[in-house]
Design an enzyme around this catalytic site. Structure first.
Site, PDB file in Angstrom:
ATOM      1  N   ASP A 208      -2.555  -1.322   7.867  1.00 13.08           N
ATOM      2  CA  ASP A 208      -3.865  -1.953   7.596  1.00 13.08           C
ATOM      3  C   ASP A 208      -3.645  -3.160   6.691  1.00 13.08           C
ATOM      4  O   ASP A 208      -2.566  -3.335   6.135  1.00 13.08           O
ATOM      5  CB  ASP A 208      -4.789  -0.955   6.880  1.00 13.08           C
ATOM      6  CG  ASP A 208      -4.130  -0.388   5.635  1.00 13.08           C
ATOM      7  OD1 ASP A 208      -3.447   0.639   5.756  1.00 13.08           O
ATOM      8  OD2 ASP A 208      -4.233  -0.994   4.555  1.00 13.08           O
ATOM      9  N   ASP A 210      -5.327  -3.534   3.895  1.00 11.93           N
ATOM     10  CA  ASP A 210      -5.984  -3.116   2.659  1.00 11.93           C
ATOM     11  C   ASP A 210      -7.423  -3.651   2.667  1.00 11.93           C
ATOM     12  O   ASP A 210      -8.142  -3.404   3.627  1.00 11.93           O
ATOM     13  CB  ASP A 210      -5.163  -3.558   1.442  1.00 11.93           C
ATOM     14  CG  ASP A 210      -5.495  -2.746   0.201  1.00 11.93           C
ATOM     15  OD1 ASP A 210      -5.721  -1.536   0.338  1.00 11.93           O
ATOM     16  OD2 ASP A 210      -5.548  -3.311  -0.895  1.00 11.93           O
TER      17      ASP A 210
HETATM   18  N1  ADE Z   1      -4.112   0.102   1.911  1.00 12.60           N
HETATM   19  C1  ADE Z   1      -3.397   1.108   1.434  1.00 12.60           C
HETATM   20  N2  ADE Z   1      -3.347   1.358   0.105  1.00 12.60           N
HETATM   21  C2  ADE Z   1      -2.598   2.359  -0.373  1.00 12.60           C
HETATM   22  N3  ADE Z   1      -1.882   3.184   0.396  1.00 12.60           N
HETATM   23  C3  ADE Z   1      -1.892   2.981   1.712  1.00 12.60           C
HETATM   24  N4  ADE Z   1      -1.277   3.615   2.710  1.00 12.60           N
HETATM   25  C4  ADE Z   1      -1.610   3.017   3.860  1.00 12.60           C
HETATM   26  N5  ADE Z   1      -2.450   1.985   3.622  1.00 12.60           N
HETATM   27  C5  ADE Z   1      -2.640   1.946   2.284  1.00 12.60           C
END
Ligand code: ADE
Ligand SMILES: CSC[C@H]1O[C@H](OP(=O)(O)O)[C@H](O)[C@@H]1O
Length: 289
Positions: A208, A210
């Site tokens: 992703d 974030d």
């Molecule tokens: N955006 C994110 N922040 C923290 N841990 C994660 N693991 C997978 N995506 C994450």
């Protein structure tokens, strides 16, 4: 035969394709690991697998007993650990589905986790400037390429405490700090593996963006799991390609980390402490060491 440990992260709770599979429960002076270890042979290499959060994903990143997990690996004779982890991307170029082999960490944990084996009368300060094993990481990079993954060599992993994801302001800050990816687990493991003189390297799957990217939705567990499920076969293929080269002779000095790290006068270290840390320190306390 060298043993390779594999710590599976979110979405990776088992390893198929192992022969001579056994389930081994290990108790440690630091408590119980996240689950029994699964040992077996993959393409002629002895593998020891542990799901970091336990089968059924039962432990928060802050609740994982990292010390027990790494100590158990050491007890089972593991010399190198391959970590598989889901991470958020802090860089446009690291798209969901890409693989990163990180070479640095920034610690944003909050002191809740036990992240050292030392104390109780023995003080050691290990070098951590290069927190992952360069040899193992190169092997993982080559394996990821061979498995056909879009792979980024190196990158800074921000290790946050969680379990909530970051605020948008934090996400922007982590980008400014020079973070490439973000997760909640790997720094703690890397530190303990170093203390235990085990090589450590990470296969990080970007899942992703974030919450910093205005053209992408903010991270959710659902979105992460969707990407993991699409890529879990690739992650397992990377491990398969990495296992034999990872078991080859190493040119790193991870196995001699404690040689110049233990500062305590050995004569004053309590015998119980030496006994407790046996698999990690006994060679430095043997007669004539
Ligand atoms: N955006 C994110 N922040 C923290 N841990 C994660 N693991 C997978 N995506 C994450
Ligand atoms: C499932 S979302 C957040 C969760 O995913 C990552 O876990 P792991 O490193 O074990 O793959 C991240 O660190 C969080 O624990």
């Amino acid at each position: 035969m060298i043993s390779i440990g594999v710590i599976g992260g979110s979405g990776l709770y088992e390893m198929e394709g192992l022969e001579q599979v056994e389930e081994v429960a290990v108790s440690t002076p630091f408590g119980d690991p996240s689950d029994p270890y699964i040992t077996g042979v993959l393409d002629g290499v002895r593998l020891v697998f542990l799901p970091r959060h336990g089968r059924g994903h039962r432990y928060l990143p802050s609740e994982v007993n990292y010390r027990a997990n790494i100590f158990g690996m050491k007890t089972l004779g593991v010399e190198r650990i391959i970590s598989v982890s889901a991470v958020g991307s802090l860089k446009e170029a690291i798209a969901p589905g890409h693989i990163v082999i990180p070479d640095q960490f920034i610690d944003r944990t909050k002191g809740i986790r036990k992240d050292t084996f030392f104390g109780d009368g023995i003080v050691a300060h290990v070098m951590f400037a290069d927190p992952v094993c360069g040899c193992l990481s190169e092997t993982l990079y080559q394996a990821a390429q061979t498995a056909g993954a879009v792979t980024h060599r190196g990158g800074t992993y921000i290790c946050m405490e969680g379990p909530a994801f970051s605020t948008r302001a934090e996400s922007f800050m982590y980008r400014q700090l020079g973070g490439d990816i973000i997760g909640m687990t790997n720094l703690t493991e890397a530190k303990l593996a170093r203390e235990a003189e085990i090589c450590y390297g990470t296969i990080a799957l970007s899942t992703d963006y974030d919450c910093w990217h205005d053209a992408h939705d903010d991270v959710t567990v659902e979105a992460i799991l969707e990407i993991i499920h699409k890529n879990v076969t690739m992650a397992k293929n990377i491990i398969r390609h990495a296992a034999a080269p990872a078991a080859a002779k190493r040119g790193c000095c991870c196995a001699a980390t404690l040689q110049n790290a233990i500062i305590s006068d050995r004569a004053r270290v309590p015998a119980e402490t030496v006994a407790k840390l046996g698999p990690i320190v006994s060679k430095y306390f043997a007669q004539g060491a």
